[in-house]
Design an enzyme around this catalytic site. Sequence first.
Site, PDB file in Angstrom:
ATOM      1  N   ASP A  71      -4.368  -0.029   5.183  1.00 21.11           N
ATOM      2  CA  ASP A  71      -5.111  -0.441   3.991  1.00 21.11           C
ATOM      3  C   ASP A  71      -6.232  -1.416   4.325  1.00 21.11           C
ATOM      4  O   ASP A  71      -7.236  -1.479   3.611  1.00 21.11           O
ATOM      5  CB  ASP A  71      -4.174  -1.066   2.953  1.00 21.11           C
ATOM      6  CG  ASP A  71      -3.478  -0.018   2.094  1.00 21.11           C
ATOM      7  OD1 ASP A  71      -4.107   1.024   1.818  1.00 21.11           O
ATOM      8  OD2 ASP A  71      -2.321  -0.221   1.701  1.00 21.11           O
ATOM      9  N   ILE A 147      14.287  -3.566  -3.370  1.00 21.57           N
ATOM     10  CA  ILE A 147      14.880  -4.839  -2.951  1.00 21.57           C
ATOM     11  C   ILE A 147      13.944  -5.578  -2.003  1.00 21.57           C
ATOM     12  O   ILE A 147      13.785  -6.793  -2.080  1.00 21.57           O
ATOM     13  CB  ILE A 147      16.250  -4.589  -2.277  1.00 21.57           C
ATOM     14  CG1 ILE A 147      17.255  -4.051  -3.298  1.00 21.57           C
ATOM     15  CG2 ILE A 147      16.778  -5.861  -1.625  1.00 21.57           C
ATOM     16  CD1 ILE A 147      18.579  -3.625  -2.699  1.00 21.57           C
ATOM     17  N   GLU A 148      13.301  -4.819  -1.098  1.00 18.10           N
ATOM     18  CA  GLU A 148      12.480  -5.441  -0.056  1.00 18.10           C
ATOM     19  C   GLU A 148      11.321  -6.257  -0.616  1.00 18.10           C
ATOM     20  O   GLU A 148      10.875  -7.226   0.004  1.00 18.10           O
ATOM     21  CB  GLU A 148      11.920  -4.357   0.886  1.00 18.10           C
ATOM     22  CG  GLU A 148      12.962  -3.619   1.704  1.00 18.10           C
ATOM     23  CD  GLU A 148      13.564  -2.430   0.967  1.00 18.10           C
ATOM     24  OE1 GLU A 148      14.367  -1.702   1.567  1.00 18.10           O
ATOM     25  OE2 GLU A 148      13.233  -2.240  -0.225  1.00 18.10           O
ATOM     26  N   THR A 187       4.415   8.942 -20.762  1.00 24.48           N
ATOM     27  CA  THR A 187       4.145   7.510 -20.560  1.00 24.48           C
ATOM     28  C   THR A 187       5.407   6.704 -20.286  1.00 24.48           C
ATOM     29  O   THR A 187       5.324   5.533 -19.931  1.00 24.48           O
ATOM     30  CB  THR A 187       3.453   6.919 -21.800  1.00 24.48           C
ATOM     31  OG1 THR A 187       4.353   6.982 -22.922  1.00 24.48           O
ATOM     32  CG2 THR A 187       2.179   7.682 -22.134  1.00 24.48           C
ATOM     33  N   THR A 190       5.797   4.677 -16.986  1.00 25.84           N
ATOM     34  CA  THR A 190       4.979   3.457 -16.985  1.00 25.84           C
ATOM     35  C   THR A 190       5.642   2.369 -17.815  1.00 25.84           C
ATOM     36  O   THR A 190       5.676   1.191 -17.411  1.00 25.84           O
ATOM     37  CB  THR A 190       3.568   3.762 -17.524  1.00 25.84           C
ATOM     38  OG1 THR A 190       2.899   4.619 -16.601  1.00 25.84           O
ATOM     39  CG2 THR A 190       2.756   2.485 -17.706  1.00 25.84           C
ATOM     40  N   LYS A 222      -0.801   4.157 -26.812  1.00 25.01           N
ATOM     41  CA  LYS A 222       0.660   4.151 -26.771  1.00 25.01           C
ATOM     42  C   LYS A 222       1.168   3.267 -25.636  1.00 25.01           C
ATOM     43  O   LYS A 222       2.111   2.475 -25.815  1.00 25.01           O
ATOM     44  CB  LYS A 222       1.166   5.587 -26.599  1.00 25.01           C
ATOM     45  CG  LYS A 222       2.680   5.727 -26.606  1.00 25.01           C
ATOM     46  CD  LYS A 222       3.074   7.191 -26.464  1.00 25.01           C
ATOM     47  CE  LYS A 222       4.586   7.364 -26.429  1.00 25.01           C
ATOM     48  NZ  LYS A 222       4.953   8.792 -26.236  1.00 25.01           N
ATOM     49  N   CYS A 378     -10.825   6.190  23.310  1.00 26.69           N
ATOM     50  CA  CYS A 378      -9.689   5.501  23.927  1.00 26.69           C
ATOM     51  C   CYS A 378      -8.982   6.449  24.902  1.00 26.69           C
ATOM     52  O   CYS A 378      -9.510   6.752  25.957  1.00 26.69           O
ATOM     53  CB  CYS A 378      -8.754   4.955  22.849  1.00 26.69           C
ATOM     54  SG  CYS A 378      -7.562   3.738  23.466  1.00 26.69           S
ATOM     55  N   GLY A 380      -8.846   9.516  24.624  1.00 27.35           N
ATOM     56  CA  GLY A 380      -9.756  10.656  24.750  1.00 27.35           C
ATOM     57  C   GLY A 380     -10.763  10.482  25.867  1.00 27.35           C
ATOM     58  O   GLY A 380     -11.159  11.455  26.518  1.00 27.35           O
ATOM     59  N   HIS A 514     -12.556   1.831  19.859  1.00 28.73           N
ATOM     60  CA  HIS A 514     -12.338   2.632  18.649  1.00 28.73           C
ATOM     61  C   HIS A 514     -13.491   2.425  17.671  1.00 28.73           C
ATOM     62  O   HIS A 514     -13.419   1.564  16.787  1.00 28.73           O
ATOM     63  CB  HIS A 514     -11.018   2.245  17.983  1.00 28.73           C
ATOM     64  CG  HIS A 514      -9.804   2.685  18.725  1.00 28.73           C
ATOM     65  ND1 HIS A 514      -9.145   3.864  18.453  1.00 28.73           N
ATOM     66  CD2 HIS A 514      -9.127   2.106  19.748  1.00 28.73           C
ATOM     67  CE1 HIS A 514      -8.115   3.994  19.270  1.00 28.73           C
ATOM     68  NE2 HIS A 514      -8.080   2.939  20.065  1.00 28.73           N
ATOM     69  N   GLU A 516     -14.293   4.097  15.170  1.00 27.39           N
ATOM     70  CA  GLU A 516     -13.937   4.437  13.790  1.00 27.39           C
ATOM     71  C   GLU A 516     -13.578   3.221  12.955  1.00 27.39           C
ATOM     72  O   GLU A 516     -13.687   3.242  11.720  1.00 27.39           O
ATOM     73  CB  GLU A 516     -12.791   5.457  13.760  1.00 27.39           C
ATOM     74  CG  GLU A 516     -11.431   4.945  14.236  1.00 27.39           C
ATOM     75  CD  GLU A 516     -11.180   5.126  15.711  1.00 27.39           C
ATOM     76  OE1 GLU A 516     -10.009   5.244  16.101  1.00 27.39           O
ATOM     77  OE2 GLU A 516     -12.152   5.144  16.483  1.00 27.39           O
TER      78      GLU A 516
END
Length: 555
Positions: A71, A147-148, A187, A190, A222, A378, A380, A514, A516
Site C-alpha cells: 500500500d 481479533i488482530e 445494505t 454495512t 437508508k 534485480c 533479471g 528496482h 518500478e
Amino acid sequence: MTRYIFITGGVVSSLGKGITSASLGAILEAQGLTVTLLKLDPYINVDPGTMSPFQHGEVFVTEDGAETDLDLGHYERFVNATMTRKNNFTTGRVYADVIRKERRGDYLGGTIQVIPHITDEIKVKIREGADGADVALVEVGGTVGDIESLPFLEAIRQMRIELGDQQTLFIHLTLVPYVAVAGEIKTKPTQHSVKELRSIGIQPDILVCRSEQPLPDAERAKIALFTNVPEPSVISLSDVKSIYEIPLILRDQGLGNRVCEKLNIKATAADLDDWKKVVQAQKNPRHTVTVAVVGKYVDLEDSYKSLSEALIHAGIHTQTRVVIEYIDSEAIELHGTELLKKVDAILVPGGFGSRGIEGKILAAQYARENGIPYLGICLGMQIAIIEFARHKAQMENANSTEFDPKTPFPVVALVSEWMAKEGIIEKRKWGDDLGGTMRLGGQPCRLKIDSLARRLYGEDRVIERHRHRYEVNNDLIGELEKKGLVISGRSIDDRLVEMIELADHPWFVGCQFHPEFTSTPRKGHPLFIGFIKAGLAAKEAKKAVLAAPSQEKTD
C-alpha cells in the site's frame, strides 16, 4: 497542528482501503495541504521482508530502506510525499519494541499489558509517522471484527478522546453487495459493520461504500439512517476500469470538502487537472504493445504490483495500451520459448531462490538472440549476466552462488561490502539473518557516458532503490566486457555493477535496482518509457518484415 484521518474497513478484506486513502491524500494535497499516509498492519511479522509473495504480495521498498506493505507503493504513486520506515509498522514491530523497553527496565517493574502499553506504543508510532504533515491518513489493516486489529482500533479510539473531533476523523470503508438472484442491493452488511465498529467505541464520520455500480440515492439515505452518518457523508465508490479515476470520483462527490469541513481546515478547491490528463491518456491509447513478464510468482499479480503499474505509467506517457502477459518461468523450462513468440518485449523481474531460474535464462537468451527488447530488474539483470557468460563468454555452467555455490564461474555472488548513500560502509556475511540484511533503499548510481542508460535518464547520476544480497562478481567482469557486455552504471564508489547493456542489441538493459518503486502515473519512469518505446519499434519492425514478401508478389 496535525489532523488525523483514520481509515478502517468492514465486511470483507481487499476493498481498496489503500487506494481510497491514497486518492483522498491526492485530493487534500491538491487543496494545498501537506499530506502523509501510514499503514498499520495487524500481523505479527516485524515487517513483510521475509514473507512469501504468494501470501503478502509485493514488498515495497522505501527510499530509506524499509521493507513495507505494498500500500505504501499506492501512497507514493498518488501523492508527492516520500514514505519512510515510519509510515508502516506491524503488531510484531510494536510488540518487539515494547518487549525491548521492558527488558531495558523502562517500565519500572510494571506489569506489561495490551492497555496501556501496547496501545500507547501504537499512538507514539502514529504521531512519529505523522510529524510535520497538515493531515495524516492512517489506514488500519484488516477488517473490523478481527481479533488482530483490536489494539489498533483501541489506540485510535483513545486518540479521538485525547485530541477531539476537530483533530481526528473516522472513515469506514464497507462493501454494499448486489445480489443478482434477488436483483437487490443489500445494505445490511454495512449496517452490521458499523454496529461492530460502534461496539468498540468508534462512530464513523464518513462512510465510503464499495459496490459494483453507483449507489442509488435511496440506498445512500437508508445507509445514513441506520448508521447515524449524515447522508452527504455517505460516499459511493463503484468499480472502475482505472484506479487513477478514483481521486476524480471522490472529489466530485465532495469528499475532500467534507473532510476539511469536519476538521475545520480552510483549503482551496482541488485542482485535479493532472489526474484528468492521466485518465484521458490511459483511456485513449494510439498504440498497443505486448510485454511478457517472466517470473515465478505470476499466479498472484500483486506480487508484481509496482511493476505492472510502472508499465501502465509508461503506456500513459507513450499513448500505448500495454498488454501484460505473465508467463511462469517453469512453463518455459517445460515448453520452451514458443511461449514468447507473440510478445513485443520481455521483462524479467526480481525474485529469490533457484526455482524457475533456467526458464528465465532461456527468456534472456531468446531476447538477446532475436533482438527483442529486454529489461532485467534485480535478479533479471543477474539472469542476463549468467546467460551472457554461458553463451557468449564460453563460461560453461556459469551461475550465481545463490543457485549453485560450487559453480566454476560465479559471475554473481554475495554482496559482502558496500557503501551506503550516507557514506557508511555496510557489511554482510554467510549465515546472517534474512530479515532486513539486504542492500536496501536509495543508492546513488553513476552512469557511463554515451550509454543507453545515460540517454534514457538524461543525467549522469541517479538514485534508485535496491533490494538484493547478490551482485555481479567484479573478478569476472573484464572477460564479459571483452565479449560485448557494457557496464553502463556503477555504484558511486565504483565497487558494484548497477546497470548493463549490450552494444550490438537494439535495446537490452539490466539494472540491479528496482525502478518500478519510483514510477508514478503523472511522471512515469525513463527506463520503462524507453522499454515501451523499444517494444513499439520492435513490433513495427516485425510487421515490416512480415509485409515484405507480400509486397514483392504485388510488384
